[in-house]
Design a protein around this motif. Structure first.
Motif, short mmCIF file in Angstrom:
data_model
loop_
_atom_site.label_atom_id
_atom_site.label_comp_id
_atom_site.label_asym_id
_atom_site.label_seq_id
_atom_site.Cartn_x
_atom_site.Cartn_y
_atom_site.Cartn_z
N SER A 14 0.86 -1.19 0.00
CA SER A 14 0.00 0.00 0.00
C SER A 14 0.89 1.23 0.00
N PHE A 15 0.34 2.32 -0.46
CA PHE A 15 1.04 3.60 -0.34
C PHE A 15 0.20 4.53 0.52
N GLY A 16 0.84 5.52 1.09
CA GLY A 16 0.12 6.51 1.88
C GLY A 16 0.43 6.38 3.35
N PRO A 23 -4.36 0.75 -1.09
CA PRO A 23 -3.82 -0.57 -1.36
C PRO A 23 -3.56 -0.72 -2.86
N VAL A 24 -2.38 -1.16 -3.21
CA VAL A 24 -2.02 -1.31 -4.63
C VAL A 24 -1.93 -2.78 -5.00
N LEU A 25 -1.24 -3.56 -4.18
CA LEU A 25 -1.13 -5.00 -4.43
C LEU A 25 -1.75 -5.71 -3.23
N SER A 44 -3.71 1.50 -16.31
CA SER A 44 -2.76 2.41 -15.67
C SER A 44 -3.15 2.57 -14.20
N GLY A 45 -2.18 2.48 -13.31
CA GLY A 45 -2.45 2.62 -11.87
C GLY A 45 -2.80 1.33 -11.17
N SER A 46 -2.78 0.19 -11.88
CA SER A 46 -3.17 -1.08 -11.25
C SER A 46 -2.01 -1.74 -10.49
N GLY A 47 -0.82 -1.15 -10.56
CA GLY A 47 0.28 -1.65 -9.73
C GLY A 47 1.36 -2.43 -10.47
N LYS A 48 1.36 -2.38 -11.81
CA LYS A 48 2.34 -3.14 -12.59
C LYS A 48 3.77 -2.69 -12.26
N SER A 49 3.99 -1.38 -12.33
CA SER A 49 5.35 -0.87 -12.08
C SER A 49 5.75 -1.08 -10.63
N THR A 50 4.78 -0.94 -9.71
CA THR A 50 5.08 -1.17 -8.30
C THR A 50 5.56 -2.60 -8.09
N LEU A 51 4.87 -3.56 -8.72
CA LEU A 51 5.29 -4.95 -8.57
C LEU A 51 6.69 -5.17 -9.17
N1 ADP Z 1 6.06 5.94 -4.55
C1 ADP Z 1 4.73 6.04 -4.53
N2 ADP Z 1 4.09 6.74 -3.57
C2 ADP Z 1 2.74 6.81 -3.53
N3 ADP Z 1 1.93 6.21 -4.41
C3 ADP Z 1 2.50 5.49 -5.40
C4 ADP Z 1 3.92 5.37 -5.52
N4 ADP Z 1 4.19 4.59 -6.59
C5 ADP Z 1 3.00 4.25 -7.13
N5 ADP Z 1 1.98 4.80 -6.41
C6 ADP Z 1 0.55 4.60 -6.68
O1 ADP Z 1 0.32 3.22 -6.78
C7 ADP Z 1 -0.64 2.94 -7.80
C8 ADP Z 1 -0.04 1.98 -8.81
O2 ADP Z 1 0.94 2.65 -9.58
P1 ADP Z 1 1.84 1.91 -10.65
O3 ADP Z 1 2.46 0.72 -10.02
O4 ADP Z 1 2.75 2.92 -11.25
O5 ADP Z 1 0.75 1.41 -11.71
P2 ADP Z 1 0.91 0.98 -13.24
O6 ADP Z 1 2.35 0.73 -13.51
O7 ADP Z 1 0.05 -0.24 -13.39
O8 ADP Z 1 0.37 2.11 -14.05
C9 ADP Z 1 -1.07 4.28 -8.38
O9 ADP Z 1 -2.24 4.67 -7.74
C10 ADP Z 1 0.10 5.17 -8.02
O10 ADP Z 1 -0.32 6.50 -7.89
#
Ligand code: ADP
Ligand code: MG
Length: 225
Positions: A14-16, A23-25, A44-51
């Protein structure tokens, strides 16, 4: 190479802060065997890059198990892994502007402890051998992305993480670059995790993990694979 490259169980992120947590993942579980390929799908925003960031140690999970090359994620030397075993490809090629394409590949290979003598070969197999002495701003976007792939394969990676690797290219060029990526992945036998919102590109991977349906998958007791 180990048979099981990656094992993920109950991963959460989660972020925040306490007042507003996003919650992202949510409870992700999946595996990747050596030479396997997995597409991470979702809008977009589903958490791909975060994972992907978690899988290369740039973000920490809040909870869950993550085992990479048989090592628990808390024990991993991530810098060494990113230098030697995990190749990362982004939407925009991450090349050094002051170096020729060949020198970009040489630099990446030497950081990974791989021979520089094979670098021209990697440009050749990616069909940009004749552009070896050009600088990144002297070639097209598709050619830059091919150079980024040459850099990654020159490090002889065990795993490639690709974040929308063809997302900035037109359809025909994107398909050509994707063809090269999948061909070389099959030839070298490395694992591949590819984030994309493009169903056609995702369908070229062996498995698809749809991050948009994490909750639905949990309800049916499936992990998304
Ligand atoms: N470092 C961070 N701090 C706060 N929120 C983040 C951060 N990185 C990503 N997020 C949030 O997490 C969610 C998923 O982002 P991201 O993984 O970039 O998605 P995707 O790659 O699928 O577009 C989004 O709502 C984004 O705003
Ligand atoms: Mg992203």
């Amino acid at each position: 190479m180990e048979d099981n490259v990656l094992k993920v169980r109950g991963l959460r992120k989660s972020f925040g802060d306490r007042d507003a947590t996003v919650p992202v993942l949510a409870d992700l579980s999946f595996e990747l065997h050596s030479a396997g390929s997995l597409a991470l799908m979702g809008r977009s925003g589903s958490g791909k890059s975060t994972l992907l960031n978690i899988l290369c140690g740039l973000e920490q999970p809040d909870a869950g198990e993550l085992t990479l090359f048989g090592q628990d994620h808390r024990q991993i030397d991530w810098q060494q892994l990113r230098r030697e075993r995990i190749g990362v490809v982004f939407q925009e090629a991450n090349l050094m502007p002051a170096l020729s394409l060949l020198d970009n590949v040489r630099l990446r290979a030497s950081l990974a402890g791989q021979p520089e003598s094979r670098c021209q070969h990697w440009l050749d197999v990616l069909d940009i051998g004749a552009l070896a002495q050009r600088f990144p701003d002297q070639v097209s976007g598709g050619q830059r992305q091919r150079a980024a792939l040459a850099m990654v394969f020159a490090m002889s990676p065990s795993l490639i993480l690709a974040d929308e690797p063809t997302g900035s290219l037109d359809r025909v060029t994107a398909d050509d670059v994707a063809d090269s990526l999948f061909r070389l992945q099959a030839e070298t036998g490395c694992g591949l995790i590819l984030a994309t919102h493009d169903p056609e590109l995702a369908s070229r991977c062996e498995k698809i993990l749809d991050l948009a349906h994490q909750a639905a998958d949990q309800n049916t007791g499936q992990s998304g694979l």
